[in-house]
Design a protein around this motif. Structure first.
Motif, PDB file in Angstrom:
ATOM      1  N   MET A 119     -39.403 -60.573   5.945  1.00  0.00           N
ATOM      2  CA  MET A 119     -40.392 -59.758   6.659  1.00  0.00           C
ATOM      3  C   MET A 119     -40.252 -59.964   8.164  1.00  0.00           C
ATOM      4  SD  MET A 119     -44.514 -59.899   6.390  1.00  0.00           S
ATOM      5  CE  MET A 119     -45.476 -59.482   7.823  1.00  0.00           C
ATOM      6  N   GLY A 120     -40.065 -61.230   8.574  1.00  0.00           N
ATOM      7  CA  GLY A 120     -39.873 -61.525   9.994  1.00  0.00           C
ATOM      8  C   GLY A 120     -38.656 -60.813  10.558  1.00  0.00           C
ATOM      9  N   ILE A 150     -39.439 -57.172  11.019  1.00  0.00           N
ATOM     10  CA  ILE A 150     -40.263 -56.953  12.216  1.00  0.00           C
ATOM     11  C   ILE A 150     -39.392 -57.012  13.468  1.00  0.00           C
ATOM     12  CG2 ILE A 150     -42.097 -57.916  13.661  1.00  0.00           C
ATOM     13  CD1 ILE A 150     -43.496 -58.839  11.154  1.00  0.00           C
ATOM     14  N   MET A 151     -38.507 -58.018  13.526  1.00  0.00           N
ATOM     15  CA  MET A 151     -37.659 -58.152  14.715  1.00  0.00           C
ATOM     16  C   MET A 151     -36.768 -56.932  14.897  1.00  0.00           C
ATOM     17  SD  MET A 151     -36.321 -62.033  14.887  1.00  0.00           S
ATOM     18  CE  MET A 151     -37.385 -63.443  14.981  1.00  0.00           C
ATOM     19  N   ILE A 152     -36.181 -56.455  13.799  1.00  0.00           N
ATOM     20  CA  ILE A 152     -35.296 -55.291  13.907  1.00  0.00           C
ATOM     21  C   ILE A 152     -36.074 -54.077  14.407  1.00  0.00           C
ATOM     22  CG2 ILE A 152     -33.902 -53.651  12.568  1.00  0.00           C
ATOM     23  CD1 ILE A 152     -33.099 -56.021  10.769  1.00  0.00           C
ATOM     24  N   ILE A 153     -37.276 -53.867  13.824  1.00  0.00           N
ATOM     25  CA  ILE A 153     -38.057 -52.705  14.249  1.00  0.00           C
ATOM     26  C   ILE A 153     -38.447 -52.811  15.723  1.00  0.00           C
ATOM     27  CG2 ILE A 153     -40.247 -51.481  13.913  1.00  0.00           C
ATOM     28  CD1 ILE A 153     -40.021 -52.125  10.952  1.00  0.00           C
ATOM     29  N   SER A 154     -38.907 -54.004  16.154  1.00  0.00           N
ATOM     30  CA  SER A 154     -39.282 -54.160  17.565  1.00  0.00           C
ATOM     31  C   SER A 154     -38.091 -53.910  18.465  1.00  0.00           C
ATOM     32  CB  SER A 154     -39.811 -55.567  17.849  1.00  0.00           C
ATOM     33  OG  SER A 154     -40.638 -56.008  16.851  1.00  0.00           O
ATOM     34  N   PHE A 155     -36.938 -54.420  18.063  1.00  0.00           N
ATOM     35  CA  PHE A 155     -35.732 -54.263  18.861  1.00  0.00           C
ATOM     36  C   PHE A 155     -35.385 -52.783  19.017  1.00  0.00           C
ATOM     37  CE2 PHE A 155     -31.055 -54.114  19.208  1.00  0.00           C
ATOM     38  CZ  PHE A 155     -30.914 -54.851  20.374  1.00  0.00           C
ATOM     39  N   ILE A 156     -35.432 -52.045  17.890  1.00  0.00           N
ATOM     40  CA  ILE A 156     -35.129 -50.613  17.945  1.00  0.00           C
ATOM     41  C   ILE A 156     -36.124 -49.898  18.852  1.00  0.00           C
ATOM     42  CG2 ILE A 156     -35.041 -48.477  16.591  1.00  0.00           C
ATOM     43  CD1 ILE A 156     -34.032 -50.192  14.245  1.00  0.00           C
ATOM     44  N   GLN A 157     -37.427 -50.263  18.712  1.00  0.00           N
ATOM     45  CA  GLN A 157     -38.442 -49.604  19.538  1.00  0.00           C
ATOM     46  C   GLN A 157     -38.179 -49.835  21.028  1.00  0.00           C
ATOM     47  OE1 GLN A 157     -42.023 -51.186  17.819  1.00  0.00           O
ATOM     48  NE2 GLN A 157     -42.486 -49.249  16.826  1.00  0.00           N
ATOM     49  N   ILE A 173     -40.624 -65.140  17.021  1.00  0.00           N
ATOM     50  CA  ILE A 173     -40.799 -65.606  15.639  1.00  0.00           C
ATOM     51  C   ILE A 173     -42.160 -65.138  15.125  1.00  0.00           C
ATOM     52  CG2 ILE A 173     -40.886 -67.611  14.124  1.00  0.00           C
ATOM     53  CD1 ILE A 173     -39.461 -69.171  16.356  1.00  0.00           C
ATOM     54  N   PRO A 174     -42.186 -64.355  14.052  1.00  0.00           N
ATOM     55  CA  PRO A 174     -43.481 -63.919  13.538  1.00  0.00           C
ATOM     56  C   PRO A 174     -44.209 -65.095  12.891  1.00  0.00           C
ATOM     57  CG  PRO A 174     -41.645 -62.745  12.494  1.00  0.00           C
ATOM     58  CD  PRO A 174     -41.062 -63.869  13.250  1.00  0.00           C
ATOM     59  N   PRO A 175     -45.519 -65.204  13.134  1.00  0.00           N
ATOM     60  CA  PRO A 175     -46.279 -66.345  12.618  1.00  0.00           C
ATOM     61  C   PRO A 175     -46.140 -66.509  11.103  1.00  0.00           C
ATOM     62  CG  PRO A 175     -47.656 -64.935  13.994  1.00  0.00           C
ATOM     63  CD  PRO A 175     -46.333 -64.276  13.902  1.00  0.00           C
ATOM     64  N   ILE A 176     -46.003 -65.407  10.394  1.00  0.00           N
ATOM     65  CA  ILE A 176     -45.932 -65.478   8.938  1.00  0.00           C
ATOM     66  C   ILE A 176     -44.726 -66.302   8.487  1.00  0.00           C
ATOM     67  CG2 ILE A 176     -44.683 -63.269   8.786  1.00  0.00           C
ATOM     68  CD1 ILE A 176     -47.255 -64.197   6.211  1.00  0.00           C
TER      69      ILE A 176
END
Lengths: 322, 271
Positions: free
Chosen positions: A303-304, A307-314, B112-115
């Motif tokens: 999941m992390g 999230i990182m990939i999506i933020s990077f693309i955005q 780093i996401p907290p999860i």
């Protein structure tokens, strides 16, 4: 701290000595003894030590240890089990396994939530912050719109669950609107989304408002003299000028939406069925109800990464557009 | 106020009502009797303190929860402010080998996401036998990379001449920090402290998994679990309970709203 203090005398002495040296020699050599230089470095470094200890214990170790855990069967009571290689990760891509099935549903739910919530979380604040900027009593309105953001998720979900309750809720008793807000789709998503917008919109309004105050007022004056309508000013000055901040707010909003947990947990318990159960809730259940820490950590890591990939693309999209 | 601004004001006033109405109705409901909680608008016709009395005489350790939350949040904020300020000062103004590497490692940890760190951190505290203690509620918040970033930016702006002058005067590095950098950055430090206080006070996920006894709960988790459990039918008491739980944040909002909004604005500019 102490070492920082005491060793500094050495540092000063070195400066003092090299100062003296320059007096006697025509060419300054800036030669410091190796020992003094090391001590000086250590003294400066020592200021970061308290933070670095916290950083290592509560950021670095959890990441590295988490990677290790995710490669094992791991029970919270009995500890490390068998080494399983990448199978905790691989099962997540296979929707016929239980964990893969959960991951897919959780991901689908949270993507749905994000896709609905982010446009509102960015769109409404862009308009409202501009209205506050144009209107009177700026400080007061900004404070009022910001206010729900300081409340805990518990408080806001309690209030909204009460407002939305089908039997005897505030909406049904005051306005006669009786709908299964928390127990049927699409109402359950609408409720969670609306509650989240109400709660965290003010945060974005504050950021965007601060951005508006950075726009040179001459831009607004010039366009007003040219006879531009407020709507025109909004689209050809405000939006382009705020582009960077809008992209920041979009990225932050996406990350926050992806981490949705408490609103679902407290308002709908993930229901009806598991239709509002976000990824975080599946991870929570996997870890603390199923006691499968290895598999849960793998889910959290994947999941992390998402999230990182999506933020990077955005970020890239926002940057390239400009 | 010109007449042209009237539509703007009307929209903003309607928006403001939507923002405030739920909390006002919560307050109103907390003074109503159970049977009248849904009737007669938000102002109670026969206000009663019965709900509050019931809560404080019940077995719900509300005061304990609130004190837990407040003390944990204050201690965490103080730790963050002190260690972040020290580290940011050193990273921004003192020269030492490896300084840039350390800075980039810290800043990249913001991603780093907290999860991802939650479960390993839980296992870490579990193996140290510190679950369900104040340690577990305070310590994880001390690795606050955002604060480093915020203060680093601010300290970069402080002219080197000031540092050099202090050095010439024979002031130690520590002395320079405490007598120049701390006083100059009180506003940023207060903002960081307040934001940390708010985040810790309102955090839900971590205190939910890291505590398990009623006495160690923070107020957000305690009230939430009570709400799910025993009070789902008695809204009036639940509203009183919820209102008590937000009083500390209401006070923080009233007295420090400007500082909080300032801090959040800088968040937007820094990232």
């Amino acid at each position: 701290m102490h070492s920082g203090c005491t060793q500094h005398w050495g540092d000063n002495m070195a400066e003092y000595n090299s100062g003296l040296a320059t007096l006697h020699q025509p060419i300054p050599t800036r030669k410091r003894s190796f020992k003094v230089a090391v001590l000086d470095n250590l003294g400066s470094f020592s200021f970061t030590v308290p933070y670095l200890v916290a950083f290592i214990l509560f950021a670095a170790i959890p990441v590295i240890f988490g990677l290790y855990v995710s490669l094992h069967d791991w029970n919270p009571v009995t500890g490390a089990g068998q080494f399983t290689g990448l199978s905790n990760y691989l099962q997540l891509f296979n929707s016929s396994t239980l964990a893969g099935h959960d991951f897919l549903i959780g991901l689908r739910n949270v993507v749905l939530f994000t896709v609905i919530s982010v446009p509102f979380l960015v769109g409404i604040p862009t308009v409202v912050s501009y209205l506050i900027y144009c209107g009177p009593w700026k400080g007061l309105f900004r404070a009022i719109f910001f206010f729900p953001s300081v409340l805990s998720v518990t408080a806001i979900t309690t209030v909204w669950s009460w407002i939305l309750a089908t039997q005897g809720g505030l909406l049904s008793s005051l306005f006669g609107i009786q709908l299964p807000w928390l127990t049927q789709q699409p109402f359950a998503w609408i409720s969670i989304d609306a509650t989240t917008e109400w709660w965290s919109m003010g945060f974005n309004i504050v950021i965007l408002y601060a951005g508006l105050t950075q726009i040179p007022t001459s831009l607004f004056e010039a366009s007003r003299i040219d006879g531009a309508s407020p709507l025109r000013i909004y689209f050809s000055i405000v939006i382009p000028q705020l582009r960077n901040i809008i992209s920041v707010v979009t990225v932050l909003g996406t990350i926050a939406s992806f981490n949705l947990f408490a609103q679902s947990y407290l308002m709908t318990s993930g229901g009806p069925g598991s239709s509002t159960e976000p990824l975080t809730m599946f991870i929570y259940n996997q870890a603390f109800n199923e006691m499968k820490m290895g598999s849960a950590t793998a889910m959290a890591f994947l999941m992390g990464i998402i999230i990182m990939i999506i933020s990077f693309i955005q970020y890239r999209v926002a940057r390239d557009r400009g | 106020m010109s007449i042209k601004k009237l539509p703007v004001v009307i929209v903003l006033v309607i928006g403001s009502i939507i923002m405030i109405f739920p909390i006002l109705s919560l307050l109103g409901a907390s003074f109503k009797t159970h049977t009248l909680v849904f009737t007669g608008g938000i102002i109670p016709q026969h206000p009663t303190l019965k709900n509050y009395a019931t809560i404080f005489s019940s077995n719900i350790p509300l005061l304990r929860w609130i004190l837990n939350s407040i003390s944990v949040s204050i201690i965490a904020s103080l730790i963050v402010v002190v260690i972040d300020s020290l580290a940011a000062y050193s990273l921004a103004k003192l020269k030492f080998a490896g300084r840039n590497v350390i800075f980039y490692v810290i800043v990249s940890s913001l991603m780093i996401p907290p999860i991802a760190t939650l479960i390993p951190m839980y296992l870490e505290f579990s193996s140290a036998n510190l679950l369900n203690t104040y340690w577990v509620l305070v310590l994880p918040y001390s690795a606050n990379a955002f604060g480093i970033f915020l203060l680093y930016q601010f300290y970069l702006g402080i002219p080197d001449e000031l540092v050099d002058a202090a050095k010439v005067d024979g002031s130690s590095k520590f002395r320079t920090w405490i007598s120049i950098f701390v006083p100059l950055s009180t506003a940023s430090l207060a903002t960081l402290g307040l934001l940390t206080f708010m985040n810790v006070y309102n955090d839900f996920f971590w205190p939910l998994v890291s505590t398990n006894s009623n006495g160690m709960r923070t107020v957000t988790v305690g009230v939430a679990l009570t709400a799910i459990g025993q009070y789902t039918t008695n809204y009036a008491e639940l509203m009183a309970l919820t209102f008590c739980s937000i009083i500390p944040m209401l006070l923080a909002f009233i007295f420090a709203q400007r500082k909080l909004t300032q801090g959040i604005s800088t968040t937007g500019f820094n990232l």
